[in-house]
Every structure is written in C-alpha cells, then in structure tokens.
Design a protein around this motif. Structure first.
Motif, PDB file in Angstrom:
ATOM      1  N   TYR A  64       0.844  -1.207   0.000  1.00 27.09           N
ATOM      2  CA  TYR A  64       0.000   0.000   0.000  1.00 27.09           C
ATOM      3  C   TYR A  64       0.874   1.250   0.000  1.00 27.09           C
ATOM      4  N   PRO A  65       0.442   2.306  -0.652  1.00 24.23           N
ATOM      5  CA  PRO A  65       1.237   3.533  -0.741  1.00 24.23           C
ATOM      6  C   PRO A  65       1.102   4.364   0.533  1.00 24.23           C
ATOM      7  N   ASP A  66       2.223   4.860   1.030  1.00 25.00           N
ATOM      8  CA  ASP A  66       2.197   5.720   2.211  1.00 25.00           C
ATOM      9  C   ASP A  66       3.160   6.886   2.014  1.00 25.00           C
ATOM     10  N   ARG A  67       3.301   7.720   3.042  1.00 25.31           N
ATOM     11  CA  ARG A  67       4.175   8.910   3.017  1.00 25.31           C
ATOM     12  C   ARG A  67       3.863   9.792   1.805  1.00 25.31           C
ATOM     13  N   ILE A  68       2.609  10.079   1.610  1.00 23.99           N
ATOM     14  CA  ILE A  68       2.152  10.833   0.440  1.00 23.99           C
ATOM     15  C   ILE A  68       2.233  12.324   0.750  1.00 23.99           C
ATOM     16  N   VAL A  69       3.030  13.050  -0.009  1.00 23.30           N
ATOM     17  CA  VAL A  69       3.223  14.484   0.192  1.00 23.30           C
ATOM     18  C   VAL A  69       3.143  15.195  -1.146  1.00 23.30           C
ATOM     19  N   ALA A  70       2.295  16.208  -1.227  1.00 20.56           N
ATOM     20  CA  ALA A  70       2.230  17.073  -2.411  1.00 20.56           C
ATOM     21  C   ALA A  70       2.957  18.372  -2.103  1.00 20.56           C
ATOM     22  N   SER A  71       3.874  18.755  -2.960  1.00 26.43           N
ATOM     23  CA  SER A  71       4.677  19.963  -2.774  1.00 26.43           C
ATOM     24  C   SER A  71       4.487  20.902  -3.960  1.00 26.43           C
ATOM     25  N   PRO A  72       4.849  22.172  -3.787  1.00 27.62           N
ATOM     26  CA  PRO A  72       4.581  23.143  -4.860  1.00 27.62           C
ATOM     27  C   PRO A  72       5.446  22.917  -6.093  1.00 27.62           C
ATOM     28  N   ALA A  73       4.875  23.184  -7.244  1.00 29.44           N
ATOM     29  CA  ALA A  73       5.660  23.445  -8.445  1.00 29.44           C
ATOM     30  C   ALA A  73       6.057  24.917  -8.412  1.00 29.44           C
ATOM     31  N   ALA A  74       6.910  25.346  -9.320  1.00 30.56           N
ATOM     32  CA  ALA A  74       7.293  26.757  -9.356  1.00 30.56           C
ATOM     33  C   ALA A  74       6.072  27.644  -9.556  1.00 30.56           C
ATOM     34  N   ASP A  75       5.071  27.128 -10.272  1.00 27.07           N
ATOM     35  CA  ASP A  75       3.791  27.827 -10.435  1.00 27.07           C
ATOM     36  C   ASP A  75       2.685  26.926  -9.900  1.00 27.07           C
ATOM     37  N   PRO A  76       2.366  27.018  -8.612  1.00 25.52           N
ATOM     38  CA  PRO A  76       1.366  26.118  -8.027  1.00 25.52           C
ATOM     39  C   PRO A  76      -0.050  26.377  -8.512  1.00 25.52           C
ATOM     40  N   ALA A  77      -0.256  27.414  -9.312  1.00 29.29           N
ATOM     41  CA  ALA A  77      -1.563  27.603  -9.931  1.00 29.29           C
ATOM     42  C   ALA A  77      -1.778  26.610 -11.066  1.00 29.29           C
ATOM     43  N   ARG A  78      -0.685  26.102 -11.639  1.00 27.00           N
ATOM     44  CA  ARG A  78      -0.783  25.230 -12.813  1.00 27.00           C
ATOM     45  C   ARG A  78      -0.341  23.799 -12.526  1.00 27.00           C
ATOM     46  N   GLY A  79       0.227  23.544 -11.341  1.00 25.43           N
ATOM     47  CA  GLY A  79       0.671  22.185 -11.083  1.00 25.43           C
ATOM     48  C   GLY A  79       1.192  21.993  -9.678  1.00 25.43           C
ATOM     49  N   PHE A  80       1.457  20.745  -9.357  1.00 22.84           N
ATOM     50  CA  PHE A  80       2.088  20.395  -8.086  1.00 22.84           C
ATOM     51  C   PHE A  80       2.828  19.082  -8.288  1.00 22.84           C
ATOM     52  N   GLN A  81       3.575  18.677  -7.281  1.00 21.86           N
ATOM     53  CA  GLN A  81       4.375  17.463  -7.369  1.00 21.86           C
ATOM     54  C   GLN A  81       4.062  16.579  -6.170  1.00 21.86           C
ATOM     55  N   VAL A  82       4.074  15.274  -6.378  1.00 14.97           N
ATOM     56  CA  VAL A  82       3.688  14.331  -5.335  1.00 14.97           C
ATOM     57  C   VAL A  82       4.758  13.258  -5.198  1.00 14.97           C
ATOM     58  N   SER A  83       5.053  12.890  -3.965  1.00 16.63           N
ATOM     59  CA  SER A  83       5.949  11.765  -3.686  1.00 16.63           C
ATOM     60  C   SER A  83       5.234  10.779  -2.778  1.00 16.63           C
ATOM     61  N   TRP A  84       5.572   9.499  -2.905  1.00 16.16           N
ATOM     62  CA  TRP A  84       5.034   8.475  -2.007  1.00 16.16           C
ATOM     63  C   TRP A  84       5.939   7.250  -2.028  1.00 16.16           C
ATOM     64  N   ARG A  85       5.656   6.311  -1.130  1.00 17.57           N
ATOM     65  CA  ARG A  85       6.515   5.149  -0.950  1.00 17.57           C
ATOM     66  C   ARG A  85       5.698   3.863  -1.035  1.00 17.57           C
ATOM     67  N   THR A  86       6.341   2.817  -1.511  1.00 20.00           N
ATOM     68  CA  THR A  86       5.779   1.471  -1.473  1.00 20.00           C
ATOM     69  C   THR A  86       6.909   0.483  -1.188  1.00 20.00           C
ATOM     70  N   ALA A  87       6.548  -0.791  -1.148  1.00 14.64           N
ATOM     71  CA  ALA A  87       7.559  -1.842  -1.090  1.00 14.64           C
ATOM     72  C   ALA A  87       8.356  -1.882  -2.385  1.00 14.64           C
ATOM     73  N   ALA A  88       9.474  -2.559  -2.341  1.00 16.61           N
ATOM     74  CA  ALA A  88      10.291  -2.714  -3.544  1.00 16.61           C
ATOM     75  C   ALA A  88       9.526  -3.506  -4.594  1.00 16.61           C
ATOM     76  N   GLY A  89       9.881  -3.263  -5.843  1.00 16.93           N
ATOM     77  CA  GLY A  89       9.294  -4.018  -6.931  1.00 16.93           C
ATOM     78  C   GLY A  89       8.061  -3.396  -7.543  1.00 16.93           C
ATOM     79  N   VAL A  90       7.574  -2.276  -6.979  1.00 15.43           N
ATOM     80  CA  VAL A  90       6.443  -1.566  -7.576  1.00 15.43           C
ATOM     81  C   VAL A  90       7.025  -0.575  -8.578  1.00 15.43           C
ATOM     82  N   GLU A  91       6.932  -0.883  -9.832  1.00 17.13           N
ATOM     83  CA  GLU A  91       7.589  -0.095 -10.864  1.00 17.13           C
ATOM     84  C   GLU A  91       6.606   0.871 -11.534  1.00 17.13           C
ATOM     85  N   ALA A  92       6.964   2.163 -11.577  1.00 13.59           N
ATOM     86  CA  ALA A  92       6.212   3.193 -12.304  1.00 13.59           C
ATOM     87  C   ALA A  92       4.713   3.139 -12.036  1.00 13.59           C
TER      88      ALA A  92
END
Length: 467
Positions: free
Chosen positions: A54-82
């Motif tokens: 299951y995906p955890d540690r989900i954080v959305a952070s700003p893009a340089a223009d947060p009106a048009r986008g944002f960036q997200v990171s999260w974690r899983t076990a090994a072997g979960v590709e793309a």
C-alpha cells in the motif's frame, strides 16, 4: 498488621511509582515520567514502518507555479515499478469520472525497515484556483484514498498559510498535537511550511522517525501543499572524526519530497522558490551555506529571485536564524552574505527554526521589514540568551507553537499560537511594498511571556528546558 493493610500498602507503592517514575524522574513542575519517552513510539524491532504494497508517506509539494501544477511523492515496497497517479476535478458525486493518469518516476531506496521504492510525479497543465482530487497507486491492487487540494489562485486573491518551526523530536507523541491544532485555526490554509529539522536522525532508526513525521503531517498534507526546508538534522557527518569529515545530505530528503528544481548553484536539491497568490516564497539552505561553502552562491541566487519577483509580498525561509536566540550561537556568515539581500529587497518575513525557542526581531534600526521570526513546534526546548531577551520581543521558552499567516491585499497578518491554541504573538504588516510597510502590533488576547522555570533537564543539562 491489620487485615487488608498489606494490599493497601502495595497499592500505595504502585501508585507512587506511577506518579513519580523511577528515582530522579522529577522536575520543577512535579512528576516527570513523560520525559522518559523515547524519541519514537516504535518498540525496538517492531516493523511498523516496513515498506508495503500500500502507498504511504504521500506528500504534495509546490511546483514553481502552483496555480498550474504540483508534485507528489510516495513510498511502497520494492518491486512496484512506475505506478500511477490519478487526478480529477473534484465534484460532489462519488462518480469521479474518467481520471487523468500520470506515470511516476520510481527509485529503489533501502532503509533500516527494509527495501522500498519511492515514487514521484510532476502534475502540470492544471487550472488555477480549482479543487482537484488525486490518489496514488501501490502494488497488488492497492490505491491510496482520494485526497483533495486546491491549486493556487491568481494575484489579488487572499492566501492563508501555516509555518512550523522544528518538529524533530518525539514527533508522534508530542508534535502531532501542534499540527492538529493548527488545522483548527487555519481551515483555509493552502500551504504548510516546515522550517527544517523535521526529524532528529542519526540514531539508527531514521526511517521510523520519517514514518512518524509523515503520520503527523498526514492531516495537513491531505489538504494542502507542503514546503519543507532542510535543517542540519537532515544532513549527517560523513567520515566523522577524520580529516575528510564533511556534511552530506541525508538519503531520505531527495526521496521524501518532490521539489521545483530551480535552486541555487551548489544547493539545487535543497533550495527553491515558488509563487502563490500575491507572495513569492524562497527557501534557503542554512546548513549548506554555513558548512558547505554555498553562502555566496545562495545570496546571489536569492538576489536574482527577489529582484525579478512580480509579487507584492516576499517570504524567505531558512533553518538557521540570522539572529540566534540561543546562547552560544552566532551565524555570522548568514548575516554577511544573506542579510544585505533581505534588507535591499525589503523582504517581509524571514521564517526560521533551529534554536527551539520563540523570538521575533525587527529589521535594522527598527524597520518594519524584514520581520525575523524563530519558532519551534516540537518537544525539544532550549533556553534563551540574555541578548535575545534584550533584542527580541516577544520571546518564549518551554512552548510548542505554530504560526498562521494571512495575506490579503495590502495587509499581512501574522499570528503565533501555542499548542493549545492560545495567542502568543500577533502583528500586521500594512502598506505598499514600494512606499514601505508599517507594522501594527496586536496585543489584545496575547498570553503572558512563558519562561522555562527549571534549572536543568532530567539528564542534568542546563542549556535546555526539555530533551
């Protein structure tokens, strides 16, 4: 001995142990058993934070223009590709419609809790001031719950954001209260800025600490963007106690957060800027400036970022303070390189951490800007220097705090509140940037100054109030 007396004495002894703790576990305020807590709540050897499907540690952070986008990171076990991120414009029906799908960039990352994969996605092409729902994919059919956040609005729209000093220690047991109370006082916040030393690290359970930080940040991160800073505890000493000793950025940082990538030369992974509504936010790296020789490069970069800003307000964040309120600390290199840039561009707020106290100081010769603020959210609490008591107001010891900042037109209102929500500091900056700001102090409702009141911690340290 009368019948039943033995049981009564045993009960009294047990109660006494519970109330006083082991020998010496007392302090100036009475029972101190709570100070015996470990830094994390994870029992030794427990796999609580082992990577899973299951995906955890989900954080959305700003893009340089947060009106048009944002960036997200999260974690899983090994072997979960793309894995995928799914995104829709949020609506009132559970029938969310056909989502947009964005494939993640995945990186293997091994920690004390086992091998895992970190995933990051850059989402772009969004509409301003629009509420989006998104979820992220794990392995074995897992998806996260849907989360909602609103993209930044156009200039001229009011902005509310949160600022937290160091969380660092005992995040799960004590830091959690601060973040939850902050949400009560800032229901419209679009951004949470963390001023470095999110975790302590270096204790053999770094991944547990990051897991607990992610847990306490989850209610905030579920509804708004998160802008993190590196502190010295996000670094570690490589080749310690040898001539080759040097500071190295810890391995969790580039995996935990997906950031804009527009930073200063030599500190690209830890410095960045973005615009939201009427404000430009600039994040600096004080540890890199002080210990890795990037102070001049960061100052030059900062000068360009502020000079080219089309926004009316400017907020700069750095972990180590320009003026340190703790005894024995003096970040002269920061004042030599960075302060002239901050003053030249009349930066409105300089938000800082590191010294685990509270203190506010005006600009040179009492100028309304910049306002230099140091705060702390976590359980570790230091003592103020006499210089800080003479040059800063208000100040505080032994106090966990959060800050709510609201920018609306020509007014910025700042409030610092304690973990129980009581008002500790408040002021407004008012006026046009080009003409000059003036400051209005708001003293109604503020509580009295808080001081430590104890001579040493349970461990006998006289330079701090809490370990």
């Amino acid at each position: 001995m009368p019948a039943g007396a033995g049981g009564s004495l045993l009960l009294a002894a047990v109660l006494a142990l519970l109330l006083t703790g082991p020998a010496g576990a007392r302090d100036a305020f009475g029972p101190g058993i709570h100070e015996l807590e470990p830094n994390t709540l994870v029992p030794a050897g427990d796999p609580r934070y082992a990577p899973a499907a299951y995906p955890d540690r989900i954080v959305a952070s700003p893009a340089a223009d947060p009106a048009r986008g944002f960036q997200v990171s999260w974690r899983t076990a090994a072997g979960v590709e793309a894995p995928m991120l799914e995104l829709v414009v949020a609506g009132d029906s559970p029938a969310v419609g056909e989502p947009r799908r964005v494939a993640a960039r995945s990186t293997a990352f091994a920690t004390e809790n086992g091998a895992g994969s970190q995933h990051q996605v850059a989402v772009d092409g969004l509409e301003a001031d629009t509420l989006y729902a998104f979820r992220v994919q794990g392995g074995k059919g897992w998806w996260s719950p849907w989360r909602q956040l609103r993209t930044a609005a156009a200039q001229g729209t009011a902005l509310e954001f949160l600022y937290f000093g160091d969380t660092q220690n005992k995040n799960a047991s004590h830091g959690s209260r601060v973040l939850l109370e902050a949400l009560r006082h800032a229901p419209d916040a679009r951004l949470a800025l963390f001023a470095g030393d999110l975790v302590s690290g270096g204790d053999g359970e770094d991944d547990n600490e990051w897991g607990e930080w992610s847990d306490i940040a989850a209610p905030v991160a579920a509804t708004m963007l998160v802008a993190p800073l590196t502190g010295n505890h996000e670094y570690f000493e490589e080749f310690e106690d040898t001539p080759q000793e040097r500071r190295v950025l810890g391995p969790h940082w580039p995996h935990m957060f997906a950031l804009p990538g527009n930073g200063a030369p030599g500190a690209e992974a830890t410095t960045y800027w973005f615009d939201m509504h009427d404000a430009r936010f600039v994040v600096l790296d004080g540890t890199s400036a002080l210990d890795l020789g990037t102070a001049a490069a960061q100052a030059e970069w900062l000068d360009g970022v502020l000079r080219d800003s089309p926004r009316d307000w400017s907020i700069v964040a750095i972990h180590q303070p320009m003026y340190s309120p703790r005894e024995g600390r003096d970040n002269l290199l920061l004042r030599e390189h960075l302060m002239p840039v901050l003053a030249r561009h009349s930066v409105d707020l300089v938000l800082q951490g590191h010294d685990h106290t509270y203190g506010r100081r005006a600009g040179e010769n009492g100028a309304a800007t910049p306002q230099y603020v140091v705060s702390v959210a976590g359980a570790k609490q230091y003592l103020l220097s006499e210089e800080a008591r003479d040059t800063m107001a208000p100040v505080a010891e032994d106090t966990q705090l959060f800050q709510v900042v609201r920018i609306d037109g020509d007014t910025l209102r700042y409030e610092a509140r304690t973990v129980t929500g009581r008002l500790y500091d408040a002021f407004s900056l008012v006026g046009d940037r080009d003409v000059g700001r003036r400051i209005i102090e708001h003293t109604d409702g503020r509580i009295e100054q808080r001081d430590c009141g104890r001579s040493a911690t349970l461990k006998g340290r006289t330079d701090r109030c809490w370990e």
